[in-house]
Design a protein around this motif. Structure first.
Motif, short mmCIF file in Angstrom:
data_model
loop_
_atom_site.label_atom_id
_atom_site.label_comp_id
_atom_site.label_asym_id
_atom_site.label_seq_id
_atom_site.Cartn_x
_atom_site.Cartn_y
_atom_site.Cartn_z
N ARG A 24 0.84 -1.20 0.00
CA ARG A 24 0.00 0.00 0.00
C ARG A 24 0.87 1.25 0.00
O ARG A 24 0.63 2.19 -0.77
CB ARG A 24 -0.91 0.00 1.22
N GLU A 28 0.81 4.00 -2.95
CA GLU A 28 0.50 5.40 -2.69
C GLU A 28 1.64 6.32 -3.13
O GLU A 28 1.40 7.38 -3.72
CB GLU A 28 0.19 5.61 -1.21
N LEU A 35 -4.84 6.14 0.06
CA LEU A 35 -5.97 5.22 -0.02
C LEU A 35 -6.71 5.11 1.29
O LEU A 35 -6.09 4.94 2.34
CB LEU A 35 -5.48 3.82 -0.42
N GLN A 39 -11.09 1.84 -0.34
CA GLN A 39 -10.35 1.86 -1.60
C GLN A 39 -9.30 0.75 -1.61
O GLN A 39 -9.12 0.07 -2.63
CB GLN A 39 -9.66 3.21 -1.80
N HIS A 42 -10.89 -2.66 -2.16
CA HIS A 42 -11.28 -2.80 -3.57
C HIS A 42 -10.05 -3.11 -4.43
O HIS A 42 -10.09 -4.00 -5.29
CB HIS A 42 -11.98 -1.53 -4.05
N LEU A 43 -8.97 -2.39 -4.21
CA LEU A 43 -7.76 -2.60 -5.00
C LEU A 43 -7.14 -3.98 -4.72
O LEU A 43 -6.62 -4.62 -5.64
CB LEU A 43 -6.73 -1.51 -4.73
N ASP A 47 -7.19 -4.92 -8.40
CA ASP A 47 -6.09 -4.27 -9.12
C ASP A 47 -4.93 -5.23 -9.36
O ASP A 47 -4.48 -5.90 -8.42
CB ASP A 47 -5.60 -3.05 -8.32
#
Length: 148
Positions: A24, A28, A35, A39, A42-43, A47
């Motif tokens: 993360r 970022e 984030l 979010q 979800h990623l 992602d």
């Protein structure tokens, strides 16, 4: 000695958390964003940047499913579980093909003491487990997915 599913599950979640936090931070920093928890979740699921972590997530879910089963099934699966975890965490030898997970894991282990300590906890948790079964770990995971 019976396998200690709770200790392994907790230690794998600690490793997952440390890896997720590091990924993360990198995400970022690379994208200049911050984030929120929703979010990030979800990623993590959608992602491609985080897809390498899904291998560990799948193993963690599988261990939880087995741990909730009958004691005889847990004991029977213990060697296979150990083999799957050890395979996931293995350092690639020269000439071996690497996995997306190990490609990201090992640089993080060398750079981040929190990840190194979390990995050491997983390895400690595995010490009390029966010897790793000689199995095709990918086939075993695929079989478990199709026959829960």
């Amino acid at each position: 000695m019976p396998a200690d599913f709770p200790h392994l599950a907790v230690s794998l979640r600690g490793l997952h958390r440390a890896l997720m936090e590091r990924a993360r931070d990198d995400y970022e920093q690379q994208r200049g964003v911050k984030l929120g928890p929703g979010q990030l979740l979800h990623l993590l699921v959608t992602d491609p940047y985080f897809s390498w972590l899904r291998a560990l997530s799948e193993v963690m879910v599988e261990i939880d499913v087995i741990a909730e089963g009958e004691a005889s099934l847990r004991d029977e699966a213990a060697g296979a579980v150990r083999a799957v975890v050890e395979n996931l965490l293995a350092v690639a030898k020269p000439g071996d093909t690497t996995s997306p997970f190990s490609d990201r894991l090992w640089p993080y282990v060398r750079e981040d003491p929190h990840i190194a300590m979390a990995l050491a906890d997983v390895k400690r948790a595995l010490k009390s487990w029966p010897a790793a079964a000689k199995i095709d770990t990918s086939a075993w995971m695929d079989q478990r997915k199709s026959n829960p």
